[in-house]
Enzyme design. Structure first.
Site, PDB file in Angstrom:
ATOM      1  N   LYS A   1      -7.802 -17.837   5.349  1.00 58.32           N
ATOM      2  CA  LYS A   1      -6.995 -16.862   6.080  1.00 58.32           C
ATOM      3  C   LYS A   1      -7.411 -15.462   5.655  1.00 58.32           C
ATOM      4  CE  LYS A   1      -3.216 -14.680   5.678  1.00 58.32           C
ATOM      5  NZ  LYS A   1      -3.626 -13.507   6.517  1.00 58.32           N
TER       6      LYS A   1
ATOM      7  N   GLY B   1      -5.364 -10.232  -3.574  1.00 58.68           N
ATOM      8  CA  GLY B   1      -4.411  -9.441  -2.812  1.00 58.68           C
ATOM      9  C   GLY B   1      -3.364  -8.859  -3.733  1.00 58.68           C
ATOM     10  N   SER B   2      -2.187  -8.635  -3.190  1.00 58.71           N
ATOM     11  CA  SER B   2      -1.157  -7.953  -3.960  1.00 58.71           C
ATOM     12  C   SER B   2      -0.523  -8.889  -4.986  1.00 58.71           C
ATOM     13  CB  SER B   2      -0.071  -7.417  -3.028  1.00 58.71           C
ATOM     14  OG  SER B   2       0.767  -8.457  -2.558  1.00 58.71           O
ATOM     15  N   THR B   3      -0.027  -8.282  -6.052  1.00 58.55           N
ATOM     16  CA  THR B   3       0.651  -9.044  -7.099  1.00 58.55           C
ATOM     17  C   THR B   3       1.890  -9.735  -6.544  1.00 58.55           C
ATOM     18  OG1 THR B   3      -0.164  -7.529  -8.794  1.00 58.55           O
ATOM     19  CG2 THR B   3       1.762  -8.856  -9.360  1.00 58.55           C
TER      20      THR B   3
ATOM     21  N   GLU C   1      -6.733 -12.883  -8.150  1.00 60.85           N
ATOM     22  CA  GLU C   1      -7.028 -11.541  -8.635  1.00 60.85           C
ATOM     23  C   GLU C   1      -6.141 -10.607  -7.836  1.00 60.85           C
ATOM     24  OE1 GLU C   1      -8.082  -7.854  -8.642  1.00 60.85           O
ATOM     25  OE2 GLU C   1      -9.742  -8.620  -7.447  1.00 60.85           O
TER      26      GLU C   1
ATOM     27  N   CYS D   1      -9.320  -2.480  -6.249  1.00 64.13           N
ATOM     28  CA  CYS D   1      -8.396  -2.900  -7.305  1.00 64.13           C
ATOM     29  C   CYS D   1      -8.848  -2.376  -8.665  1.00 64.13           C
ATOM     30  CB  CYS D   1      -8.263  -4.417  -7.322  1.00 64.13           C
ATOM     31  SG  CYS D   1      -9.825  -5.297  -7.206  1.00 64.13           S
TER      32      CYS D   1
ATOM     33  N   GLU E   1       0.928   0.818  -9.085  1.00 64.25           N
ATOM     34  CA  GLU E   1      -0.298   0.727  -8.296  1.00 64.25           C
ATOM     35  C   GLU E   1      -0.110   1.473  -6.980  1.00 64.25           C
ATOM     36  OE1 GLU E   1      -3.541  -2.640  -7.053  1.00 64.25           O
ATOM     37  OE2 GLU E   1      -1.446  -3.083  -6.611  1.00 64.25           O
TER      38      GLU E   1
END
Length: 543
Positions: A216, A269-271, A297, A331, A427
């Site tokens: 995806k 992607g995002s945390t 990651e 990132c 972030e």
């Protein structure tokens, strides 16, 4: 049945050279032609399940960040029924793909690398420029060079793993072997907008190890993802090995994570999203056939800390590049800097002068150094941080945003008086660099602040000419960054040289571009063969 026999050595990998795109070069002309052609075309991007292109009619527009009214593609989104078909396809293709000799799978990856190094290079670079607002240089180092390196080096790592992981001890009349099986099920690859190389590596690394995948991509990266998928098809990737599904997160993720055959998650992607996926997997853990491997990651709040002995010119260059290339949407981008008072005046002048020379605009103009941020959601988020900077800090340069044509956020330099300010700890993922100026004698204390500010531990850098200071920072910041740089910017990890990944809130640190990542996609089986089995059950001590 295998048609060949031998212990095969793949070509020795090398890092793909970065093309310059200097005026008058053939690569510049080819890329400009591809950019113009793609900008004049609207691509209809399907889902692909078991090799079949499926146009669902549920679409989202893929637009240029630099000109948000300019539609590049319409991506068809997966329906729940199509997701279920993809799961069945991945399961159906698994056995035949896993049974193929590893060198057959490797040959597909090596062919993909050569196609990208040659006839596909301009196409993939152009789609990355237009769809993700990367300059020609940023597109080249990402969509071409790094991706080529992933495919070449991963093959070499697999060959070494096949040999080096074998049991070293072979007693008399015994043959011990280690079978590097793929996982039992499929891998769900969820990929980000910012790196085409990551988007293609996340499904293909598990596939190289014999796994099938449901991929995806991010909806904002669909153009280069689609061309990358077509490249894999031309390289010989069989139907069903990688199923390509556009869609909103929950529409695809919920049914995939509910499948008993989920064997792994490969995520960038995002945390927050990663934690949600991990939590969902935990809630479903009782129903899976096998415990899923989770590799991710995620975020970063990457630091540069300068010692009073640092070379100011080199520090300034590292911050200008590390913070603002690709609009800070890496990132690994330098987002917080700690500067001694003795260097601040000169560094400030150098940064302001460098930022004044930045050119910002449409990446189709090769003279621009800065493009647009990815979409309106990111733009509004950055607007909020700029408002915070104006209200609570000193905005030294930049500080404005303009969405009239594209999602343009000025490169911004902010100074704050609180080392734990939100701009130093959250972030942002945009072109905003925040600086805290410390007293020179507080070097030891500032290292502790760097280490325990914010939840992340992805990349970081120390600048110093004093070797003792370098050693001190390297020790004190050992847990603060998975990729640590000495007198260099904290971006630009190269496959085969600096395997990439971080820990804490930045991910599982499984190091993309190394054997450490590939090992996550195997389930080893030990085989012991007794070449001369005993015929007497009694042991000598019984006599």
């Amino acid at each position: 049945m295998p048609s060949t026999a031998g212990v095969f050595m793949p070509p020795t990998p090398r890092n793909e050279p970065v093309l310059s795109f200097a005026p008058g070069t053939t690569e510049r002309a080819a890329l400009q032609s591809a950019v113009a052609e793609q900008a004049a075309t609207i691509v209809d991007i399907p889902c692909v399940v078991d090799g079949e292109r499926i146009f669902t009619g549920r679409t989202v527009d893929v637009s240029m960040p630099c000109d948000h009214r300019h539609v590049l593609a319409r991506a068809h989104l997966a329906t729940p029924e199509l997701v279920e078909r993809a799961i069945r396809s991945a399961n159906s293709a698994r056995r035949a793909w896993a049974d193929r000799p590893w060198e057959d799978r490797a040959a597909i990856m090596l062919r993909a690398a050569e196609l990208l190094a040659g006839p596909w290079r301009a196409r993939i670079n152009a789609s990355t420029m237009l769809g993700q607002a990367k300059t020609c240089h940023q597109a080249e180092i990402d969509a071409s060079c790094e991706l080529i390196d992933f495919w070449r080096f991963n093959v070499s790592y697999v060959r070494d793993m096949m040999a080096d992981l074998q049991p070293p001890i072979q007693p008399s009349a015994t043959w011990n072997r280690l079978d590097l099986r793929p996982l039992e099920g499929f891998v769900f690859a969820v990929t980000p907008f910012n790196f085409t190389s990551i988007a293609l590596n996340l499904p293909t690394a598990p596939a190289l190890m014999g796994n099938t995948a449901i991929w995806k991509p991010s909806n904002t990266q669909m153009l280069s993802a689609w061309y990358g998928y077509e490249l894999l098809e031309e390289a010989g990737m069989p139907p069903g090995v990688i199923n390509f599904l556009g869609g909103h997160g929950a529409d695809v993720g919920d049914p995939v994570l509910a499948s008993r055959d989920l064997a792994g998650l490969h995520f960038t992607g995002s945390t927050a999203t990663f934690q949600h996926l991990w939590r969902t997997i935990g809630e479903n853990i009782h129903q899976y056939r096998t415990y899923p491997r989770i590799v991710g990651e995620t975020g970063g709040k990457d630091f540069v800390v300068a010692h009073p002995s640092a070379h100011c010119g080199r520090l300034a260059t590292a911050l200008l590049r590390g913070a603002f290339e690709f609009q800070g949407q890496k990132c690994s981008a330098a987002s917080r800097a700690y500067v001694p008072k003795s260097l601040w005046s000169e560094l400030r002048e150098r940064l302001v002068a460098g930022m004044a020379d930045f050119t910002m605009g449409d990446v189709r103009d090769f003279s621009n150094f800065i493009g647009a941020v990815i979409d309106e959601r990111a733009f509004r988020k950055h607007e909020g941080y700029l408002q915070l900077a104006h209200a609570t800090g000193e905005v030294i340069s930049g500080g404005r945003a303009d969405d009239s044509v594209g999602w343009f956020v000025e490169p911004t330099l902010v100074r704050v008086d609180d080392p734990r300010h939100r701009l130093m700890s959250e972030e942002i993922f945009g072109p905003i660099l925040t600086v805290y100026v410390y007293d020179d004698e507080d070097w030891t204390d500032i290292l502790k602040v760097v280490d325990d500010t914010g939840p992340y531990a992805l990349t970081g850098a120390v600048f110093a000419q004093d070797r003792a200071a370098i050693d001190h920072a390297t020790a004190e910041l050992r847990d603060a960054a998975g990729n640590f740089y000495i007198n260099d910017k904290p971006t630009g990890a190269v496959v085969g040289q600096q395997p990439f990944g971080g820990s804490r809130g930045s991910g599982t640190n499984d190091k993309a571009g190394s054997p450490l990542n590939l090992m996550r996609w195997i389930s080893p089986r030990t085989i012991k063969e007794n070449l001369c089995p005993p015929t007497e059950w009694r042991y000598p001590f019984l006599d």
